[in-house]
Structures are given as C-alpha cells and as structure tokens.
Design a protein around this motif. Structure first.
Motif, PDB file in Angstrom:
ATOM      1  N   ARG A 286       0.823  -1.212   0.000  1.00  0.00           N
ATOM      2  CA  ARG A 286       0.000   0.000   0.000  1.00  0.00           C
ATOM      3  C   ARG A 286       0.860   1.266   0.000  1.00  0.00           C
ATOM      4  O   ARG A 286       0.454   2.300  -0.538  1.00  0.00           O
ATOM      5  N   GLU A 287       2.050   1.192   0.607  1.00  0.00           N
ATOM      6  CA  GLU A 287       2.919   2.365   0.691  1.00  0.00           C
ATOM      7  C   GLU A 287       3.663   2.636  -0.614  1.00  0.00           C
ATOM      8  O   GLU A 287       3.822   3.797  -1.011  1.00  0.00           O
ATOM      9  N   GLY A 288       4.163   1.560  -1.258  1.00  0.00           N
ATOM     10  CA  GLY A 288       5.019   1.777  -2.421  1.00  0.00           C
ATOM     11  C   GLY A 288       4.815   0.821  -3.564  1.00  0.00           C
ATOM     12  O   GLY A 288       5.661   0.771  -4.472  1.00  0.00           O
ATOM     13  N   GLY A 289       3.745   0.052  -3.550  1.00  0.00           N
ATOM     14  CA  GLY A 289       3.480  -0.842  -4.660  1.00  0.00           C
ATOM     15  C   GLY A 289       4.172  -2.181  -4.534  1.00  0.00           C
ATOM     16  O   GLY A 289       4.792  -2.515  -3.513  1.00  0.00           O
ATOM     17  N   ALA A 290       4.095  -2.969  -5.613  1.00  0.00           N
ATOM     18  CA  ALA A 290       4.587  -4.345  -5.595  1.00  0.00           C
ATOM     19  C   ALA A 290       6.086  -4.432  -5.377  1.00  0.00           C
ATOM     20  O   ALA A 290       6.584  -5.340  -4.706  1.00  0.00           O
ATOM     21  N   ARG A 291       6.842  -3.483  -5.944  1.00  0.00           N
ATOM     22  CA  ARG A 291       8.305  -3.561  -5.826  1.00  0.00           C
ATOM     23  C   ARG A 291       8.751  -3.434  -4.378  1.00  0.00           C
ATOM     24  O   ARG A 291       9.577  -4.216  -3.898  1.00  0.00           O
ATOM     25  N   LEU A 292       8.217  -2.436  -3.663  1.00  0.00           N
ATOM     26  CA  LEU A 292       8.594  -2.264  -2.261  1.00  0.00           C
ATOM     27  C   LEU A 292       8.146  -3.469  -1.435  1.00  0.00           C
ATOM     28  O   LEU A 292       8.894  -3.952  -0.568  1.00  0.00           O
ATOM     29  N   ALA A 293       6.950  -3.979  -1.716  1.00  0.00           N
ATOM     30  CA  ALA A 293       6.460  -5.137  -0.968  1.00  0.00           C
ATOM     31  C   ALA A 293       7.343  -6.356  -1.195  1.00  0.00           C
ATOM     32  O   ALA A 293       7.566  -7.152  -0.273  1.00  0.00           O
ATOM     33  N   LEU A 294       7.868  -6.497  -2.402  1.00  0.00           N
ATOM     34  CA  LEU A 294       8.664  -7.685  -2.727  1.00  0.00           C
ATOM     35  C   LEU A 294      10.040  -7.649  -2.078  1.00  0.00           C
ATOM     36  O   LEU A 294      10.497  -8.650  -1.518  1.00  0.00           O
ATOM     37  N   TYR A 295      10.705  -6.488  -2.121  1.00  0.00           N
ATOM     38  CA  TYR A 295      12.104  -6.430  -1.692  1.00  0.00           C
ATOM     39  C   TYR A 295      12.306  -6.006  -0.239  1.00  0.00           C
ATOM     40  O   TYR A 295      13.408  -6.173   0.293  1.00  0.00           O
ATOM     41  N   ALA A 296      11.319  -5.455   0.405  1.00  0.00           N
ATOM     42  CA  ALA A 296      11.505  -4.922   1.761  1.00  0.00           C
ATOM     43  C   ALA A 296      11.748  -6.044   2.763  1.00  0.00           C
ATOM     44  O   ALA A 296      11.084  -7.093   2.722  1.00  0.00           O
ATOM     45  N   PRO A 297      12.686  -5.863   3.707  1.00  0.00           N
ATOM     46  CA  PRO A 297      12.900  -6.872   4.758  1.00  0.00           C
ATOM     47  C   PRO A 297      11.660  -7.102   5.616  1.00  0.00           C
ATOM     48  O   PRO A 297      11.513  -8.168   6.208  1.00  0.00           O
ATOM     49  N   SER A 298      10.780  -6.094   5.704  1.00  0.00           N
ATOM     50  CA  SER A 298       9.539  -6.287   6.448  1.00  0.00           C
ATOM     51  C   SER A 298       8.379  -6.620   5.525  1.00  0.00           C
ATOM     52  O   SER A 298       7.218  -6.589   5.948  1.00  0.00           O
ATOM     53  N   GLY A 299       8.677  -6.955   4.271  1.00  0.00           N
ATOM     54  CA  GLY A 299       7.658  -7.314   3.304  1.00  0.00           C
ATOM     55  C   GLY A 299       7.739  -8.783   2.926  1.00  0.00           C
ATOM     56  O   GLY A 299       7.989  -9.660   3.764  1.00  0.00           O
ATOM     57  N   ILE A 300       7.572  -9.049   1.634  1.00  0.00           N
ATOM     58  CA  ILE A 300       7.547 -10.442   1.163  1.00  0.00           C
ATOM     59  C   ILE A 300       8.907 -11.106   1.350  1.00  0.00           C
ATOM     60  O   ILE A 300       8.992 -12.292   1.706  1.00  0.00           O
ATOM     61  N   ALA A 301       9.995 -10.369   1.121  1.00  0.00           N
ATOM     62  CA  ALA A 301      11.328 -10.955   1.305  1.00  0.00           C
ATOM     63  C   ALA A 301      11.524 -11.400   2.746  1.00  0.00           C
ATOM     64  O   ALA A 301      12.001 -12.522   3.006  1.00  0.00           O
ATOM     65  N   GLY A 302      11.166 -10.546   3.694  1.00  0.00           N
ATOM     66  CA  GLY A 302      11.305 -10.925   5.096  1.00  0.00           C
ATOM     67  C   GLY A 302      10.390 -12.073   5.477  1.00  0.00           C
ATOM     68  O   GLY A 302      10.794 -12.980   6.222  1.00  0.00           O
ATOM     69  N   ALA A 303       9.164 -12.060   4.966  1.00  0.00           N
ATOM     70  CA  ALA A 303       8.224 -13.142   5.267  1.00  0.00           C
ATOM     71  C   ALA A 303       8.721 -14.468   4.703  1.00  0.00           C
ATOM     72  O   ALA A 303       8.621 -15.524   5.351  1.00  0.00           O
TER      73      ALA A 303
END
Length: 465
Positions: A286-303
């Motif tokens: 919601r904050e930055g789109g799919a790219r931020l969700a994918l690469y963020a340590p608190s996003g999909i990468a971290g999960a």
C-alpha cells in the motif's frame, strides 16, 4: 460502517476553504466550530494582530482558547479579562494572515475526512463560503485519523497510539494488536483465579466503579480480555490461585514439563510473527506498490526468509529433508530479494556492498533472535507458576499443623502471597507483553510513522458586542 472503515484510516480529502474577503472571519469561525478540518499550518513566527498584542499585554497567560461568534474589540476583551477569547482570536488572526488573497476572495487549504466534507460544505455555505475538493499534492502524505469505532477499538487504541502514528497508507492494526497483547499477557499470567479477579475488575470499570477510576472506564474491554485470556490459560495448566487442585491439569503442568511449555511459547510467537509479516507485506504494498512489498525486509522478502528458516529448522529437527531442502531454498531466494532491495537503498558501490552484507546478516540473526524471544512467554508463565506453588506449599505446611493459630496463618499467607504474586506478575506480564508487541511485532508492521490528524477545533461563544 463499511468493512474498510474497520481496517484502514479514514479517507482524507484535500480541500480549499474559499470565502469573500468580507466573510473571512465568519468562514474561520465556522471551520473552528465544526472541528473537522486541519488547515495547513500558518507560517512560523510570532502571532501579530490586535488580539495577539492585547494578549501579550496581559502577560500571554490564557485559559483554553475560545472564539466569540461575532467580532469583539480586543481592548474590551482585555479589560474584561477574557484571555480565553483573546487566545482564540489570536489563532484566528494567524490563519487569516496566512490566507491567499486575490480579487476580493480569501482561501486556505487543508485536510478533511471525506465523509465530513458535505457537512463542512453546508456549514460554510451558510456564511457564503465553500469547501472545494483538490487533488492530493504529489509526495504529500495526508494526516491519519483512526476511527474510534466500538468500545473494544477505543480500549485497544492507546496500545498503538503510544507506539506512534499509523501511516496513512497502512492498515489499522488496533484490534489485531490488542488481541495479540491479551493473548501474550494471558500466557504469562496463566492462573484462572487471578484471571477472574481481572475480569471482575473489568466489570467494575464497565459499571463506572470505583468513581476515582472513572477515567479508566473505556479500558474495561482491554482488562476483560486480559482477564479472560489468563483464565483460559490457567484452566489449561490447572492453576487456580496456584496449584490448589481446584482445577485439573487439562494440558500440562508448568513445573513438570517446562521444556514443552517453552516450545509452546515459541510456537505462539511463530504464529504472531507470521501474522506481523503478512501485515507488513500488505502495508509495504500500500505504501510503495509491488516492488517495495517484494524487496523490503519487512515485506515479502522478510516473510519468505522467516518461512524458509522455519521450514529448515523444522525439517532438521524432524529429520525430514523433504521439508528442510525447500525451506533452505526459500530462505536463499528471500536473502537474494532482500539483498537487491538493500543494495538499491544503499546507493551501490563498495560501501553499499559492505552495508548490504552487514544488513543481511543482521536480518537473518534478528529473525531467529526475535522468534526465540517469545520463549519469555513460557519463562514468565513458569515464574508465575513457581510463585504460586511456593505460596501454596507454605499454606499447606501451616494448615497441616492443625492448630487455630497455624490455620489462621495459612489463610493470611494465602491471601498475602496471592496478592503479592498478582501484583508482581501483572506488572511483569504487562511490561513484557508490551515489549514483545513493540519490538518483535510492530517493528515488522510499521516501516515509518505517519502524522496525526489534528483539526482546528475551538468552542464558539455568543458574546454581546
């Protein structure tokens, strides 16, 4: 209420308040009285104007600012000692000075909840002014307003507000955070008797008793949830004011199977961390789109790293390579994704490579350390059980003497020991649950902080000229 209103902040609209120059004051009074518009802050600097000057002449001391509906002479207000009206008029002067003026028209810009815009428009129309919706400025984040909603949401709200302001784009974590807190508290404060005391206290708060604690009335659902969670955990462990034998052990005895209890605490932590990672991935999207969700340590990468390491550890423990192998592969892919995001954020170069490597190691270590940190759920549960067992051992020892004095001493020891255990463990469990909530869970849910919605709100008084 729509379902989205329960899971996200109130939608904000950028507006311009427009009024004829001769109705400037009336429009500002209407905005202040409604109390649902946050005008952009006026330029910094000392307030200037007749009311501000009169207020400074009185030493600047003022009661809560108020506004007179009709314009009043600042000198007359000063003579009457109405510092409250002078303070309100001084605020009005600051906003009036910050207005954009052109061709006999004045305007201010600010934010307003979208569902309040019709009411704002109707109120301004009565003074020949208007509220004009504007597009959101690029790069400007609207202020955050969380709906108070039900009594449960109002009780859990301080848990999130104390940590910070939810960013406007994020989901509202109030209810899930409250549920997680009471569950963790219940595991550490596992005693049915003590839990029922908390529930009884919550009933008193709900009824407005005692009166000196009336300001805590809205917290009764929070206290009730903690009490019921503690009662449920106490029933499972057979604890009722200690190991009194009133309740049978339905799952395990803490002091007899501590390792199993520790494993259960880590298991509860794994579930809560998984939920936090899901919420974090949704927020990053919601904050930055799919790219931020994918690469963020608190996003999909971290999960994915968390899930991969969990599968790897579970597979090694069970000797199931069919589980450990895919877990290792998933963890490796997650590290690559996280490394790409960290590398981009570092700016590249040799320094960026070193920074990315350090952050990757820190990410992997923190995933394991944060999970193990949830062992404190069981550790403090064991402490609670040990204190209860110690008190009960002393009580039974005195009672077995059979004399009246010994039996009276047993009753006193039982009451005093449980009171001390209750107070000490309630404090410890409350602090530790808060620590786990903030450091282990919220650090994944939030990646920044928003700014709170602070509307300009003043009471308006009818004052004779």
């Amino acid at each position: 209420m729509r379902w989205r209103d329960a899971v996200e902040p109130a939608r904000m609209t950028r507006i311009a308040v427009v009024a004829p120059a001769d109705r400037c004051r009336d429009a500002l009074v209407a905005v202040a009285e409604l109390g649902c518009v946050q005008p952009d802050d006026p330029v910094e600097g000392p307030a200037g104007g007749p009311a501000a000057d009169a207020l400074r002449g009185l030493g600047g001391a003022a009661a809560a600012p108020q506004l007179a509906r009709a314009a009043a002479d600042p000198a007359a207000l000063a003579r009457a000692g109405r510092t409250d009206l002078l303070a309100g008029e001084s605020e009005l002067e600051r906003f009036a000075a910050a207005a954009v003026r052109d061709a006999g028209v004045v305007a201010w810009v600010g934010w307003c909840p979208a569902d309040r815009l019709p009411a704002v428009g109707d109120r301004l129309a009565a003074v020949e002014a208007a509220a004009v919706p504007l597009p959101h400025p690029d790069g400007a984040e609207p202020p955050t307003l969380l709906r108070p909603g039900t009594a449960v949401r109002r009780a859990f709200a301080p848990l999130v507000q104390t940590y910070g302001t939810v960013p406007y784009a994020d989901v509202d974590p109030t209810v899930p955070a409250g549920v997680a807190y009471v569950v963790m508290f219940g595991v550490m404060f596992a005693d049915a008797g003590h839990g029922l005391l908390l529930a009884a206290f919550a009933a008193l708060l709900a009824a407005g008793r005692p009166r000196r604690l009336s300001r805590l009335h809205r917290m009764w659902p929070f206290v009730a949830g903690a009490g019921l969670a503690s009662t449920a955990a106490g029933i499972l462990l057979g604890e009722f004011f200690g190991p009194t034998g009133v309740l049978p052990v339905r799952w395990l005895s803490p002091l007899e199977e501590p390792v199993r209890l520790l494993a259960a605490g880590v298991g509860v932590g794994a579930v809560l961390l998984a939920a936090a990672y899901v919420a974090g991935a949704v927020n990053r999207w919601r904050e930055g789109g799919a790219r931020l969700a994918l690469y963020a340590p608190s996003g999909i990468a971290g999960a994915a790293l968390f899930a991969g390491l969990a599968c790897l550890a579970g597979g090694l423990y069970l000797g199931r390579w069919a589980l450990a192998g895919p877990g290792a592969a998933l963890a490796a892919v997650a590290l690559v994704l996280a490394a790409a995001g960290l590398w981009a954020a570092s700016g590249g170069g040799a320094a960026g490579a070193v920074q990315t490597g350090v952050q990757l190691v820190d990410l992997a270590v923190r995933v394991a350390a944060n999970l193990v940190s949830f062992a404190r759920l069981a550790a403090f549960g064991l402490t609670h059980a040990a204190l209860g067992a110690l008190v009960w051992s002393g009580v039974t020892g005195l009672w077995q003497h059979g004399t009246a004095a010994a039996m009276a001493g047993a009753v006193v020891l039982f009451a005093a020991g449980n009171a001390l255990t209750f107070a000490l463990e309630a404090l410890v469990a409350g602090v530790q649950a808060l620590r786990l909530e903030y450091y282990e869970l919220f650090s994944r849910v939030f990646d920044g902080e928003g700014r709170p919605f602070r509307p300009w709100r003043l009471s308006v008084e009818e004052v004779s000229p």
